[in-house]
Enzyme design. Structure first.
Site, PDB file in Angstrom:
ATOM      1  N   ASN A  92      -2.459  -0.159   6.673  1.00  0.00           N
ATOM      2  CA  ASN A  92      -1.896  -1.418   7.196  1.00  0.00           C
ATOM      3  C   ASN A  92      -0.919  -2.109   6.244  1.00  0.00           C
ATOM      4  OD1 ASN A  92      -3.778  -2.349   5.404  1.00  0.00           O
ATOM      5  ND2 ASN A  92      -5.057  -3.410   6.899  1.00  0.00           N
ATOM      6  N   HIS A  97      -2.132  -5.602   1.401  1.00  0.00           N
ATOM      7  CA  HIS A  97      -3.417  -6.246   1.163  1.00  0.00           C
ATOM      8  C   HIS A  97      -3.196  -7.684   0.731  1.00  0.00           C
ATOM      9  CE1 HIS A  97      -7.470  -6.980  -0.458  1.00  0.00           C
ATOM     10  NE2 HIS A  97      -6.853  -7.525  -1.496  1.00  0.00           N
ATOM     11  N   GLU A 108      -9.334 -10.077  -8.262  1.00  0.00           N
ATOM     12  CA  GLU A 108      -8.355  -9.014  -7.986  1.00  0.00           C
ATOM     13  C   GLU A 108      -7.128  -9.142  -8.898  1.00  0.00           C
ATOM     14  OE1 GLU A 108      -7.667  -9.282  -3.764  1.00  0.00           O
ATOM     15  OE2 GLU A 108      -9.683  -8.555  -3.297  1.00  0.00           O
ATOM     16  N   TYR A 143     -12.347  -1.816  -4.103  1.00  0.00           N
ATOM     17  CA  TYR A 143     -12.872  -2.027  -2.754  1.00  0.00           C
ATOM     18  C   TYR A 143     -14.392  -1.843  -2.688  1.00  0.00           C
ATOM     19  CZ  TYR A 143      -8.214  -2.286  -0.602  1.00  0.00           C
ATOM     20  OH  TYR A 143      -6.960  -2.682  -0.205  1.00  0.00           O
ATOM     21  N   LYS A 154       0.823  -1.218   0.000  1.00  0.00           N
ATOM     22  CA  LYS A 154       0.000   0.000   0.000  1.00  0.00           C
ATOM     23  C   LYS A 154       0.859   1.272   0.000  1.00  0.00           C
ATOM     24  CE  LYS A 154      -3.925  -2.328   2.149  1.00  0.00           C
ATOM     25  NZ  LYS A 154      -5.079  -2.177   3.076  1.00  0.00           N
TER      26      LYS A 154
HETATM   27  P1  CMP Z   1      -7.432  -4.715   3.221  1.00  0.00           P
HETATM   28  O1  CMP Z   1      -6.953  -6.081   3.538  1.00  0.00           O
HETATM   29  O2  CMP Z   1      -6.761  -3.995   2.122  1.00  0.00           O
HETATM   30  O3  CMP Z   1      -9.001  -4.777   2.912  1.00  0.00           O
HETATM   31  C1  CMP Z   1      -9.897  -3.763   3.205  1.00  0.00           C
HETATM   32  C2  CMP Z   1      -9.249  -2.640   3.951  1.00  0.00           C
HETATM   33  O4  CMP Z   1     -10.143  -1.778   4.597  1.00  0.00           O
HETATM   34  C3  CMP Z   1      -8.410  -3.219   5.072  1.00  0.00           C
HETATM   35  O5  CMP Z   1      -7.271  -3.824   4.531  1.00  0.00           O
HETATM   36  C4  CMP Z   1      -8.166  -1.995   5.919  1.00  0.00           C
HETATM   37  O6  CMP Z   1      -7.100  -1.221   5.437  1.00  0.00           O
HETATM   38  C5  CMP Z   1      -9.460  -1.253   5.729  1.00  0.00           C
HETATM   39  N1  CMP Z   1     -10.331  -1.455   6.889  1.00  0.00           N
HETATM   40  C6  CMP Z   1     -11.014  -2.543   7.224  1.00  0.00           C
HETATM   41  N2  CMP Z   1     -11.709  -2.340   8.363  1.00  0.00           N
HETATM   42  C7  CMP Z   1     -11.435  -1.079   8.726  1.00  0.00           C
HETATM   43  C8  CMP Z   1     -11.842  -0.285   9.797  1.00  0.00           C
HETATM   44  N3  CMP Z   1     -12.688  -0.748  10.740  1.00  0.00           N
HETATM   45  N4  CMP Z   1     -11.361   0.963   9.874  1.00  0.00           N
HETATM   46  C9  CMP Z   1     -10.538   1.431   8.909  1.00  0.00           C
HETATM   47  N5  CMP Z   1     -10.105   0.717   7.855  1.00  0.00           N
HETATM   48  C10 CMP Z   1     -10.555  -0.528   7.773  1.00  0.00           C
END
Ligand code: CMP
Length: 140
Positions: free
Chosen positions: A114, A117, A128, A51, A11
């Site tokens: 985070n 992904h 994807e 998303y 990311k």
């Molecule tokens: P990812 O695995 O990329 O898939 C969806 C993304 O949404 C997840 O990682 C997080 O970065 C984001 N995400 C999921 N839940 C939350 C949340 N409660 N608050 C903020 N971001 C979220």
């Protein structure tokens, strides 16, 4: 049909911090073979589409804004049990809850930033992978 492939994105926060090499090294050391790889930047519309399952959730706008804010690295990874094993390597969505040694424990800034992904199912891995790569960008 189960597949042995998954899709990852490094990311924008991790790319910006110069973590691409360290993350790809961990991925390779964990037994995944890279079968497709690119650095790219999602448009807002791309990120919304990628998303779209999260549309309507409180974090959706922040998510697509962040994911289109800078370059990412997308890759298709191959390994037996790829989706599940990669999710184990990535760790919990919230780095505070992620296990020691996982990519998010090591490199994530927060739940929304985070670092990495990983596809959550074989079906989504296929969808994807097609989102990011054409057939001729996949190397068997
Ligand atoms: P990812 O695995 O990329 O898939 C969806 C993304 O949404 C997840 O990682 C997080 O970065 C984001 N995400 C999921 N839940 C939350 C949340 N409660 N608050 C903020 N971001 C979220």
């Amino acid at each position: 049909m189960a597949t042995n492939r998954t899709l990852t994105m490094i990311k924008p926060n991790a790319v910006q911090k110069g973590l691409v090499g360290a993350i790809l090294e961990k991925i390779a050391a964990s037994g995944f073979r890279i079968v497709a790889l690119k650095m790219t930047q999602l448009t807002v519309d791309d990120a919304k589409k990628f998303y779209d399952v999260h549309e309507g959730k409180s974090f959706y706008e922040d998510l697509y804004t962040f994911m289109s804010s800078g370059p990412i690295v997308a890759a298709v990874l191959e390994k037996d049990n790829a989706v599940e094993d990669f999710r184990s390597l990535v760790g919990a969505t919230d780095p505070a809850a992620a296990a020691e040694g996982t990519l998010r424990k090591l490199y994530a800034d927060s739940k929304s930033r985070n670092a990495v992904h990983g596809s959550d199912s074989d079906d989504n891995a296929r969808i994807e992978s097609s989102f990011h790569f054409s057939r001729r960008e996949l190397f068997v």
